[in-house]
Design a protein around this motif. Structure first.
Motif, PDB file in Angstrom:
ATOM      1  N   PHE A 118      44.273  41.417  47.664  1.00 41.54           N
ATOM      2  CA  PHE A 118      42.407  41.824  46.552  1.00 41.54           C
ATOM      3  C   PHE A 118      43.535  40.522  45.741  1.00 41.54           C
ATOM      4  CE2 PHE A 118      40.782  45.780  48.146  1.00 41.54           C
ATOM      5  CZ  PHE A 118      39.893  45.397  48.072  1.00 41.54           C
ATOM      6  N   VAL A 119      44.398  40.773  46.269  1.00 42.72           N
ATOM      7  CA  VAL A 119      45.241  39.960  44.435  1.00 42.72           C
ATOM      8  C   VAL A 119      45.361  38.318  45.190  1.00 42.72           C
ATOM      9  CG1 VAL A 119      47.412  39.146  43.953  1.00 42.72           C
ATOM     10  CG2 VAL A 119      46.345  41.950  43.575  1.00 42.72           C
ATOM     11  N   ILE A 120      46.062  38.364  46.601  1.00 43.41           N
ATOM     12  CA  ILE A 120      45.738  37.361  47.371  1.00 43.41           C
ATOM     13  C   ILE A 120      44.161  36.518  47.279  1.00 43.41           C
ATOM     14  CG2 ILE A 120      46.429  36.126  49.854  1.00 43.41           C
ATOM     15  CD1 ILE A 120      48.150  37.982  50.111  1.00 43.41           C
ATOM     16  N   PHE A 121      42.679  36.843  48.071  1.00 45.04           N
ATOM     17  CA  PHE A 121      42.029  36.810  47.326  1.00 45.04           C
ATOM     18  C   PHE A 121      41.857  35.782  46.670  1.00 45.04           C
ATOM     19  CE2 PHE A 121      38.076  37.486  47.660  1.00 45.04           C
ATOM     20  CZ  PHE A 121      37.193  37.067  48.934  1.00 45.04           C
ATOM     21  N   PHE A 122      41.627  37.276  45.386  1.00 44.88           N
ATOM     22  CA  PHE A 122      41.127  35.706  44.414  1.00 44.88           C
ATOM     23  C   PHE A 122      41.514  34.577  43.578  1.00 44.88           C
ATOM     24  CE2 PHE A 122      39.325  40.752  43.343  1.00 44.88           C
ATOM     25  CZ  PHE A 122      37.732  40.185  43.583  1.00 44.88           C
ATOM     26  N   PHE A 170      36.758  50.420  42.811  1.00 47.24           N
ATOM     27  CA  PHE A 170      36.228  50.772  41.028  1.00 47.24           C
ATOM     28  C   PHE A 170      37.100  50.110  40.251  1.00 47.24           C
ATOM     29  CE2 PHE A 170      33.435  54.724  42.753  1.00 47.24           C
ATOM     30  CZ  PHE A 170      32.500  54.014  43.414  1.00 47.24           C
ATOM     31  N   ALA A 171      38.250  50.281  40.616  1.00 45.63           N
ATOM     32  CA  ALA A 171      38.772  49.615  39.138  1.00 45.63           C
ATOM     33  C   ALA A 171      39.061  48.982  39.256  1.00 45.63           C
ATOM     34  CB  ALA A 171      40.078  50.396  39.247  1.00 45.63           C
ATOM     35  N   ILE A 172      38.982  47.893  40.444  1.00 46.23           N
ATOM     36  CA  ILE A 172      38.795  46.331  40.538  1.00 46.23           C
ATOM     37  C   ILE A 172      37.904  45.617  39.912  1.00 46.23           C
ATOM     38  CG2 ILE A 172      38.929  44.640  41.795  1.00 46.23           C
ATOM     39  CD1 ILE A 172      40.770  45.430  43.486  1.00 46.23           C
ATOM     40  N   ILE A 173      36.667  46.576  40.130  1.00 50.14           N
ATOM     41  CA  ILE A 173      35.246  46.290  40.070  1.00 50.14           C
ATOM     42  C   ILE A 173      34.820  46.353  38.569  1.00 50.14           C
ATOM     43  CG2 ILE A 173      32.864  47.119  39.993  1.00 50.14           C
ATOM     44  CD1 ILE A 173      33.125  47.088  43.273  1.00 50.14           C
ATOM     45  N   ILE A 174      35.176  47.354  38.253  1.00 47.45           N
ATOM     46  CA  ILE A 174      34.706  47.920  36.095  1.00 47.45           C
ATOM     47  C   ILE A 174      36.016  47.014  34.977  1.00 47.45           C
ATOM     48  CG2 ILE A 174      34.861  49.642  34.606  1.00 47.45           C
ATOM     49  CD1 ILE A 174      34.819  51.967  36.816  1.00 47.45           C
ATOM     50  N   GLY A 175      37.428  46.430  36.160  1.00 51.20           N
ATOM     51  CA  GLY A 175      38.057  46.143  35.513  1.00 51.20           C
ATOM     52  C   GLY A 175      37.542  43.775  35.210  1.00 51.20           C
ATOM     53  N   ALA A 176      37.188  43.954  36.321  1.00 51.02           N
ATOM     54  CA  ALA A 176      36.929  42.954  36.202  1.00 51.02           C
ATOM     55  C   ALA A 176      35.172  42.361  35.145  1.00 51.02           C
ATOM     56  CB  ALA A 176      36.106  42.360  38.532  1.00 51.02           C
ATOM     57  N   LEU A 177      34.593  43.343  35.518  1.00 50.98           N
ATOM     58  CA  LEU A 177      33.391  43.257  33.924  1.00 50.98           C
ATOM     59  C   LEU A 177      33.616  43.523  33.163  1.00 50.98           C
ATOM     60  CD1 LEU A 177      30.828  46.172  36.215  1.00 50.98           C
ATOM     61  CD2 LEU A 177      30.815  42.921  35.259  1.00 50.98           C
ATOM     62  N   LEU A 178      34.904  44.938  32.655  1.00 51.67           N
ATOM     63  CA  LEU A 178      35.222  43.955  31.176  1.00 51.67           C
ATOM     64  C   LEU A 178      36.221  43.049  30.986  1.00 51.67           C
ATOM     65  CD1 LEU A 178      36.198  47.684  30.655  1.00 51.67           C
ATOM     66  CD2 LEU A 178      34.732  47.101  29.942  1.00 51.67           C
ATOM     67  N   ASN A 179      36.423  42.315  31.379  1.00 49.32           N
ATOM     68  CA  ASN A 179      37.233  40.829  31.900  1.00 49.32           C
ATOM     69  C   ASN A 179      36.313  40.665  30.985  1.00 49.32           C
ATOM     70  OD1 ASN A 179      39.883  42.842  31.972  1.00 49.32           O
ATOM     71  ND2 ASN A 179      39.741  42.128  33.817  1.00 49.32           N
ATOM     72  N   TRP A 180      35.259  39.797  32.034  1.00 49.69           N
ATOM     73  CA  TRP A 180      34.294  39.044  31.966  1.00 49.69           C
ATOM     74  C   TRP A 180      33.707  39.195  30.818  1.00 49.69           C
ATOM     75  CZ3 TRP A 180      28.821  39.458  32.508  1.00 49.69           C
ATOM     76  CH2 TRP A 180      28.279  38.190  32.557  1.00 49.69           C
ATOM     77  N   LEU A 213      41.556  38.665  39.342  1.00 46.35           N
ATOM     78  CA  LEU A 213      42.491  38.749  39.941  1.00 46.35           C
ATOM     79  C   LEU A 213      42.933  39.088  38.561  1.00 46.35           C
ATOM     80  CD1 LEU A 213      44.998  37.459  41.249  1.00 46.35           C
ATOM     81  CD2 LEU A 213      45.284  35.364  39.824  1.00 46.35           C
ATOM     82  N   LEU A 214      43.234  38.756  37.408  1.00 42.55           N
ATOM     83  CA  LEU A 214      43.569  40.202  36.880  1.00 42.55           C
ATOM     84  C   LEU A 214      43.692  41.358  36.745  1.00 42.55           C
ATOM     85  CD1 LEU A 214      44.875  40.264  34.328  1.00 42.55           C
ATOM     86  CD2 LEU A 214      43.000  40.402  32.868  1.00 42.55           C
ATOM     87  N   ALA A 215      42.015  42.207  37.274  1.00 42.99           N
ATOM     88  CA  ALA A 215      41.890  42.993  37.324  1.00 42.99           C
ATOM     89  C   ALA A 215      41.899  43.935  38.717  1.00 42.99           C
ATOM     90  CB  ALA A 215      40.211  42.426  37.535  1.00 42.99           C
ATOM     91  N   ALA A 216      42.406  42.958  39.851  1.00 40.12           N
ATOM     92  CA  ALA A 216      43.079  43.184  40.548  1.00 40.12           C
ATOM     93  C   ALA A 216      44.535  43.649  40.478  1.00 40.12           C
ATOM     94  CB  ALA A 216      42.935  41.986  41.887  1.00 40.12           C
TER      95      ALA A 216
END
Length: 400
Positions: free
Chosen positions: A163-167, A96-106, A119-122
């Motif tokens: 997740f960090v490696i993936f993104f 959830f933190a990665i998804i919410i963070g990615a949406l806000l960052n976007w 990547l930043l969200a992760a």
């Protein structure tokens, strides 16, 4: 930097001598180490690859020791109490933190490539075992609250790494993934399962062996604690050898070891935490010297907003959502949501990405935001930890 070493060592020695008095004002070891490092770094802010590589290895060792030490305090009775909360914070709260963070960052970083936003969200999702120590030692906070936070911070940095490696891989290749091919799931399963398997087997076998050699008087007890250090190194490198997650491995090994050794054997926690705290001091000093002055030159107002939202909005909301439907009180959810400090894992993973993935467009910004998050988190969570019991009204919570 060599001419500063004597002054740095003296300042840290003074802090250690007066740490109880200084701690009474809500000032923690990471805050002091970062402050000293920033003072030195602003005077000599040259950042070179060799120094960054040194920090990378130092932070890895520090994290491994602290994760193992934290895990050794989680015996069976403790795990039964915190199991549901920790499981939800890890399996739901972290994604959830990665998804919410990615949406806000976007929404905020409109000129960034999409996968670098993710990547930043992760990078901003994992919490830090070292920065959480002031909470774990605060006896005014209920023990099961502290244990749950300890277990989560011990595992979530290892879970965040895939997740960090993936993104980072997607950011470099600029590829469009096929969501149905299961590539992320395969990566997560492989790294986490292999790491957990190595840690479980290694911790259990070495724990049983330790029981045997002590019962038969085969081991010099003076070397018993040194053997634990060697065990941490063995588990870490064994996990990497079999392509598993080394951080998950050492934490799981600590769990297995703590629940296997007899109660009469020498404890590992205080010895490891002593070494781990010393290495944590050095790691935060490196962050202050090498990365904070560099980060400040790249940071913009929008970047600062991203950092603040990651601390006060992204994680609290993610943790709140993850604990819905449980018996946790609102105060407890707010406690877990706020006390998720960003520290060594965030800094280490950011440096790891910068060194191992060439071609990331916004890499300087990514590192700058990650380091700024660590800096702000160290002070915000450090000061607030002293007043946690009053802030979250633990004396009014009825424990069931």
């Amino acid at each position: 930097m060599e001419h500063y070493l004597v002054y740095i060592a003296f300042a840290m020695l003074l802090y250690c001598m007066y740490s109880a008095r200084i701690g009474a004002f809500g000032i923690t070891m990471p805050m002091v180490s970062l402050a000293i490092g920033v003072f030195v770094g602003l005077g000599d802010s040259a950042l070179d690859l060799e120094a960054a590589s040194t920090f990378h290895h130092l932070a890895e060792v520090t994290l491994a020791l602290l994760l193992f030490a934290d895990a050794t305090s989680l015996r069976r009775d403790t795990l039964k109490k915190i199991g549901q909360r920790t499981k939800r914070m890890l399996l739901l709260g972290l994604p959830f933190a990665i998804i919410i963070g990615a949406l806000l960052n976007w929404l905020l970083l409109t000129d960034w490539p999409f996968w670098e936003v993710c990547l930043l969200a992760a990078l901003l999702a994992p919490t830090d075992a070292a920065l959480g120590q002031s909470i774990r030692s605060n006896t005014s906070i209920p023990q099961d609250f502290r244990d749950a936070m300890n277990a989560e911070s011990g595992l979530n940095d290892g879970l965040a790494l895939p997740f960090v490696i993936f993104f980072a891989g997607l950011a470099v290749s600029d590829a469009v993934p096929v969501l149905g091919d299961g590539s992320l799931v395969k990566l997560l399963v492989k790294e986490i399962c292999i790491g957990a398997g190595v840690g479980l087997l290694g911790g259990f076998v070495i724990g049983k062996l330790r029981n045997h050699v002590i019962a038969q008087n085969l081991m010099d007890l003076e070397l018993g604690q040194v053997a634990v250090l060697v065990l941490v190194g063995f588990i870490f490198f064994a996990a990497e050898h079999f392509e598993g997650n080394a951080f998950v491995a050492v934490f799981v090994a600590g769990l297995a070891y703590a629940n296997t050794v007899n109660s009469t054997t020498l404890p590992a926690r205080h010895f490891l935490e002593g070494d781990g705290q010393f290495l944590a001091m050095l790691s935060f000093l490196f962050i202050g010297v090498l990365f904070v002055p560099e980060a400040l030159t790249y940071l913009s107002g929008v970047d600062l907003v991203v950092v603040i939202l990651s601390l006060v909005f992204v994680r609290p909301v993610a943790i709140w959502l993850s604990l819905m439907g449980t018996k946790t009180t609102p105060n407890e959810r707010l406690f877990y949501g706020w006390f998720g400090p960003r520290g060594l894992a965030t800094a280490l993973f950011a440096v790891f990405v910068a060194m191992d993935f060439e071609g990331i467009v916004m890499i300087h910004k990514i590192v700058a935001i990650a380091i700024t998050a660590v800096l702000i988190s160290a002070f915000a969570h450090g000061f607030s930890a002293k007043y946690a019991a009053q802030l979250f009204r633990f004396d009014e919570i009825e424990r069931k």
